[in-house]
Design an enzyme around this catalytic site. Structure first.
Site, short mmCIF file in Angstrom:
data_model
loop_
_atom_site.label_atom_id
_atom_site.label_comp_id
_atom_site.label_asym_id
_atom_site.label_seq_id
_atom_site.Cartn_x
_atom_site.Cartn_y
_atom_site.Cartn_z
N TRP A 47 -6.59 12.00 4.24
CA TRP A 47 -6.06 12.41 2.77
C TRP A 47 -4.76 11.75 2.23
CZ3 TRP A 47 -8.69 17.62 1.22
CH2 TRP A 47 -9.83 17.70 1.78
N LYS A 65 -13.45 1.06 11.47
CA LYS A 65 -11.83 1.61 11.90
C LYS A 65 -11.94 2.10 13.18
CE LYS A 65 -8.49 2.51 9.67
NZ LYS A 65 -7.53 1.74 9.26
N ASP A 85 -9.37 10.01 9.77
CA ASP A 85 -10.35 10.97 10.00
C ASP A 85 -11.82 10.55 9.87
OD1 ASP A 85 -9.75 10.87 7.12
OD2 ASP A 85 -10.30 12.94 6.91
N GLY A 116 0.80 -1.05 -0.12
CA GLY A 116 0.19 0.17 -0.20
C GLY A 116 0.74 1.19 0.07
N GLN A 117 0.21 2.47 0.05
CA GLN A 117 0.76 3.72 -0.08
C GLN A 117 1.99 3.80 1.30
OE1 GLN A 117 -1.33 7.20 -1.74
NE2 GLN A 117 -3.06 6.39 -0.47
N TYR A 147 -17.00 2.11 6.56
CA TYR A 147 -15.30 2.07 6.58
C TYR A 147 -14.85 2.70 8.09
CZ TYR A 147 -10.63 4.08 5.88
OH TYR A 147 -9.34 4.75 5.96
N1 NAP Z 1 -5.64 6.33 1.86
C1 NAP Z 1 -6.24 7.54 2.72
O1 NAP Z 1 -6.66 8.50 2.26
C2 NAP Z 1 -6.30 7.24 4.00
C3 NAP Z 1 -6.94 8.12 4.89
C4 NAP Z 1 -7.01 8.05 6.29
C5 NAP Z 1 -6.47 7.08 6.74
N2 NAP Z 1 -6.18 6.27 6.00
C6 NAP Z 1 -5.24 4.97 6.78
O2 NAP Z 1 -4.05 5.02 6.78
C7 NAP Z 1 -3.53 3.62 6.49
C8 NAP Z 1 -2.63 3.31 5.29
O3 NAP Z 1 -3.55 3.42 4.29
P1 NAP Z 1 -2.82 3.57 2.62
O4 NAP Z 1 -3.50 4.62 1.93
O5 NAP Z 1 -1.59 3.21 2.62
O6 NAP Z 1 -3.71 2.55 2.01
P2 NAP Z 1 -3.66 1.25 0.79
O7 NAP Z 1 -2.75 2.04 -0.31
O8 NAP Z 1 -5.07 1.18 0.25
O9 NAP Z 1 -3.15 0.12 1.30
C9 NAP Z 1 -3.71 -0.80 2.00
C10 NAP Z 1 -2.83 -1.96 2.13
O10 NAP Z 1 -3.68 -2.90 3.24
C11 NAP Z 1 -3.43 -4.01 2.39
N3 NAP Z 1 -4.68 -5.14 2.76
C12 NAP Z 1 -6.10 -4.64 2.48
N4 NAP Z 1 -6.63 -5.75 3.00
C13 NAP Z 1 -6.07 -6.44 3.60
C14 NAP Z 1 -6.32 -7.69 4.38
N5 NAP Z 1 -7.42 -8.06 4.53
N6 NAP Z 1 -5.15 -8.18 5.01
C15 NAP Z 1 -3.98 -7.77 5.04
N7 NAP Z 1 -3.79 -6.76 4.05
C16 NAP Z 1 -4.65 -5.87 3.37
C17 NAP Z 1 -3.31 -4.07 1.02
O11 NAP Z 1 -3.15 -5.02 0.19
P3 NAP Z 1 -3.27 -5.38 -1.07
O12 NAP Z 1 -2.40 -4.61 -2.24
O13 NAP Z 1 -3.19 -6.84 -1.36
O14 NAP Z 1 -5.04 -4.81 -1.47
C18 NAP Z 1 -2.54 -2.95 0.95
O15 NAP Z 1 -1.17 -3.47 1.29
C19 NAP Z 1 -4.54 2.75 6.49
O16 NAP Z 1 -4.94 2.20 7.81
C20 NAP Z 1 -5.91 3.76 6.17
O17 NAP Z 1 -7.15 3.11 6.92
C21 NAP Z 1 -5.66 6.30 4.76
#
Ligand code: NAP
Length: 297
Positions: free
Chosen positions: A149, A128, A101, A9-10, A124
């Site tokens: 974000w 969380k 958030d 992931g990111q 979602y």
């Molecule tokens: N993106 C946003 O805007 C945002 C905003 C607020 C908070 N957050 C939080 O920040 C954190 C990091 O987010 P991110 O943006 O890096 O998310 P992301 O790019 O969507 O990456 C999510 C990661 O979690 C993995 N994943 C999904 N389902 C899974 C499961 N059942 N078991 C194990 N791994 C799993 C994905 O694997 P795959 O590649 O196999 O799908 C990916 O490696 C998360 O906790 C998210 O809730 C994100």
């Protein structure tokens, strides 16, 4: 040694990149070897890595899809992270978890502090929030960082979507009545490693346990974010579209978004001495990375 989950992931990717650059010992895991929907993979990864810290960057992040995919969202954001936190608790090691958030409804009208009561508006956010509560209820060494974000040159995000849409369309309509703060994944990764460093330096302290807000500094709207993305891209020769402000009502989504999800990050600065940079300062580097990666062939 740090175990990093969600390495594809990111945030996971940014953590891996930073650990590599700094020579920090880590092990990165991702699906299918580490999957919250297959609990046996969690204990296997923990037993193999024997980590001193776990950073959980894995989550179910598809906000709208979660409404109809509730079991996967709950496994990815609540029961899965709880099982991982339990493993950390049993080993007495710190567990750094990431939340959102979107645990808030966005109706406060001022930046949220950690003591504000969550009130999510969709599945979602609810999963969380339940993950946060369950992890803290274990009483272990848990640090929960609520961010917002998130964007990066790697992975799916608003900046990549905007730049791709701008290549296809001369005018984009972007919501201008939702406030928040973009957070560059590399900035959040650096903040997390600074927290790890602080815990290593001082040993665990009771005030480290709990929820902390961790976003970029400053604020904008999705429209302001889009305009800034195109401003940076244009400096690098990208032909930017016009960006028209619209209201949330004109862009309906299955899940209601918080109209104002700004997070006050003072507690993170006070307890860990960590502040993320102004969101605008981190944008040029990421836009350059996105343009380089997505250059039309
Ligand atoms: N993106 C946003 O805007 C945002 C905003 C607020 C908070 N957050 C939080 O920040 C954190 C990091 O987010 P991110 O943006 O890096 O998310 P992301 O790019 O969507 O990456 C999510 C990661 O979690 C993995 N994943 C999904 N389902 C899974 C499961 N059942 N078991 C194990 N791994 C799993 C994905 O694997 P795959 O590649 O196999 O799908 C990916 O490696 C998360 O906790 C998210 O809730 C994100």
């Amino acid at each position: 040694m740090i175990l990093i989950t969600g390495a594809s992931g990111q945030l996971g990717n940014a953590l891996v990149t930073l650990c590599q650059a700094r020579g920090i010992a880590f092990q990165a895991v991702a699906r299918p070897n580490f999957d919250f929907e297959k609990p046996e993979t969690l204990s296997a990864c923990m037993a193999a890595a024997k980590p001193d810290f776990v950073i959980n960057a894995a989550a179910y992040t598809a906000v709208d899809k979660a409404e109809t995919d509730q079991a996967a969202a709950r496994a990815g954001n609540h029961t899965g992270p709880l099982a991982l936190a339990r493993q950390c608790s049993q080993r007495d090691i710190p567990f750094i978890h990431v939340s959102t958030d979107y645990v808030f409804d966005g109706d406060k009208g001022a930046p949220y502090v950690e003591t504000d009561r969550p009130h999510p508006t969709g599945v979602y956010g609810a999963t969380k929030r339940d993950g946060e509560d369950a992890i803290l209820s274990l009483g272990g060494k848990a640090v929960i960082l609520r961010t917002a974000w998130v964007y990066a040159a790697h992975g799916k995000n608003f900046a990549r979507t905007m730049l791709a849409a701008g290549r296809r369309m001369p005018v984009l309509r972007v919501v201008a009545d939702q406030r928040g703060t973009p957070t560059a994944a590399p900035d959040l990764a650096a903040a997390i490693l600074a927290i790890v460093g602080k815990i290593e330096a001082t040993g665990w302290r009771p005030d480290y346990r709990g929820v902390f807000h961790a976003t970029g500094a400053g604020e904008t709207t999705w429209h302001g974010f889009a305009a800034a993305i195109f401003e940076e891209a244009a400096k690098l020769g990208y032909k930017a579209p016009a960006v028209q402000p619209i209201s949330t009502a004109e862009w309906p989504t299955p899940t209601r978004r918080p109209p104002d999800s700004r997070l006050n990050c003072t507690k993170l600065a006070q307890v860990f001495g960590v502040t993320l940079p102004e969101w605008r300062a981190s944008l040029p580097g990421i836009v350059a990375g996105l343009l380089a990666l997505d250059a039309p062939s």
